[in-house]
Design an enzyme around this catalytic site. Structure first.
Site, mmCIF file in Angstrom:
data_model
loop_
_atom_site.group_PDB
_atom_site.id
_atom_site.type_symbol
_atom_site.label_atom_id
_atom_site.label_comp_id
_atom_site.label_asym_id
_atom_site.label_seq_id
_atom_site.Cartn_x
_atom_site.Cartn_y
_atom_site.Cartn_z
ATOM 1 N N ASN A 9 0.867 -1.174 0.000
ATOM 2 C CA ASN A 9 0.000 0.000 0.000
ATOM 3 C C ASN A 9 0.908 1.229 0.000
ATOM 4 O O ASN A 9 1.456 1.592 1.026
ATOM 5 C CB ASN A 9 -0.895 -0.038 1.247
ATOM 6 N N LYS A 11 0.129 4.220 -0.281
ATOM 7 C CA LYS A 11 -0.531 5.405 0.292
ATOM 8 C C LYS A 11 -0.290 6.604 -0.637
ATOM 9 O O LYS A 11 -0.204 6.418 -1.851
ATOM 10 C CB LYS A 11 -0.059 5.633 1.729
ATOM 11 N N HIS A 98 -9.502 1.003 5.096
ATOM 12 C CA HIS A 98 -8.215 1.228 5.764
ATOM 13 C C HIS A 98 -8.442 2.183 6.942
ATOM 14 O O HIS A 98 -9.274 3.095 6.859
ATOM 15 C CB HIS A 98 -7.200 1.817 4.779
ATOM 16 N N GLU A 100 -6.839 4.626 7.951
ATOM 17 C CA GLU A 100 -6.650 6.046 7.623
ATOM 18 C C GLU A 100 -7.915 6.611 6.983
ATOM 19 O O GLU A 100 -8.291 7.754 7.217
ATOM 20 C CB GLU A 100 -5.418 6.209 6.710
ATOM 21 N N GLU A 170 -5.024 -4.833 10.658
ATOM 22 C CA GLU A 170 -3.999 -3.802 10.856
ATOM 23 C C GLU A 170 -4.257 -3.083 12.171
ATOM 24 O O GLU A 170 -5.110 -2.181 12.227
ATOM 25 C CB GLU A 170 -4.049 -2.784 9.706
ATOM 26 N N GLY A 176 2.777 2.552 10.796
ATOM 27 C CA GLY A 176 3.705 3.667 10.616
ATOM 28 C C GLY A 176 4.400 4.093 11.904
ATOM 29 O O GLY A 176 5.048 5.135 11.951
ATOM 30 N N SER A 216 3.780 -1.901 10.349
ATOM 31 C CA SER A 216 5.232 -1.959 10.522
ATOM 32 C C SER A 216 5.812 -3.350 10.222
ATOM 33 O O SER A 216 6.759 -3.790 10.878
ATOM 34 C CB SER A 216 5.630 -1.503 11.933
HETATM 35 P P1 13P Z 1 3.209 0.533 7.672
HETATM 36 O O1 13P Z 1 3.728 -0.752 7.091
HETATM 37 O O2 13P Z 1 3.903 1.764 7.148
HETATM 38 O O3 13P Z 1 3.115 0.478 9.177
HETATM 39 O O4 13P Z 1 1.691 0.677 7.148
HETATM 40 C C1 13P Z 1 0.829 -0.392 7.260
HETATM 41 C C2 13P Z 1 -0.403 -0.082 6.490
HETATM 42 O O5 13P Z 1 -1.174 0.787 6.848
HETATM 43 C C3 13P Z 1 -0.628 -0.813 5.244
HETATM 44 O O6 13P Z 1 -1.901 -0.585 4.751
#
Ligand code: 13P
Length: 253
Positions: A9, A11, A98, A100, A170, A176, A216
């Site tokens: 992803n 982003k 997601h 976010e 997640e 992150g 992560s």
């Molecule tokens: P990270 O791997 O940067 O923690 O992000 C995970 C994520 O949100 C994947 O959709």
């Protein structure tokens, strides 16, 4: 039998040139290395780069997914992208729900359910995200949160439709942040999710559902996470922005 999946992803990252370089790097590495058996890779770039990625992709190397989709068919929804448009670009996967999008754009379980319906109508596999925030985990509510997200977002589907779904667990506190769920924490909740699916749709559907871990995940911890029986791969954020790291994660199976 369910597939092992490593999905990247991206982003809201990368210029067109950088995206081109990244996908080129992924292609080159995939030509050099042989992926472990039953392992599939999916690249989920921002919308403007989808076609560039599908031009590069070859089913035997990686699939391409979108990061979002609108929950309506078509019409006056300025700035939005429909499932039908994704289908016309031959996109086969799309991330939905997601954390976010839930946190910043008000994506509720009801909206997730509508987006899933749009995707399935257009023969696109939804990658449906679930997971608790830190306060919920600290209060021991992670199972209730995940049960609600899965039930309200997905359990209106028929067993055949559910067969098209990929789940990504997640934990929001691990996204992150550099903090990763321990392999035992990941296994515990993945097994719980598979149990929910089994209760609703039966063991066969549950056994065939890929449940990915996100938060992560990187080359240094992928092996111990993927060693768990109910962890079928990862949805990778930061580490998917470097071709070597992304491929190393897939090689961890
Ligand atoms: P990270 O791997 O940067 O923690 O992000 C995970 C994520 O949100 C994947 O959709």
């Amino acid at each position: 039998m369910r597939k092992n999946i490593v999905a990247g992803n991206w982003k809201m990252n990368k210029s067109f040139g950088e995206a081109d370089e990244l996908v080129n790097g992924i292609m080159t590495l995939l030509e050099e290395k042989e992926l472990p058996e039953n392992t599939m890779m999916i690249v989920c770039p921002p919308f403007p780069y989808l076609e560039m990625c599908t031009d590069y992709s070859n089913d035997s190397y990686f699939m391409v997914g979108a990061q979002n989709v609108n929950d309506n068919d078509k019409g006056a929804y300025t700035g939005e992208v429909s499932a039908e448009m994704l289908k016309s670009l031959e996109i086969e996967y799309c991330i939905v729900g997601h954390s976010e999008r839930r946190a910043y754009y008000g994506e509720t379980d009801a909206i997730v359910a509508r987006k899933v319906d749009q995707l399935l109508k257009n023969e696109i596999h939804p990658i449906v995200c679930c997971g608790e925030v830190l306060e919920e985990r600290e209060a021991g509510k992670q199972f209730d949160v995940v049960r609600r997200q899965i039930t309200d977002g997905l359990f209106h589907l028929t067993p055949e439709q559910f067969g098209e779904i990929v789940i990504a667990y997640e934990p929001v506190w691990a996204i992150g942040t550099g903090k990763t769920a321990t392999p035992a924490q990941a296994q515990e909740i993945h097994a719980f999710i598979r149990g929910l699916i089994a209760d609703k749709y039966g063991k066969e559907v549950a056994d065939n559902t890929s449940i990915l871990y996100g938060g992560s995940c990187k080359p240094s911890n992928a092996k111990e996470l993927f060693a768990n029986p109910d962890v079928d791969g990862g949805l990778i954020g930061g580490a998917s922005l470097k071709a070597e790291d992304f491929i190393d994660i897939a090689m961890a199976f």
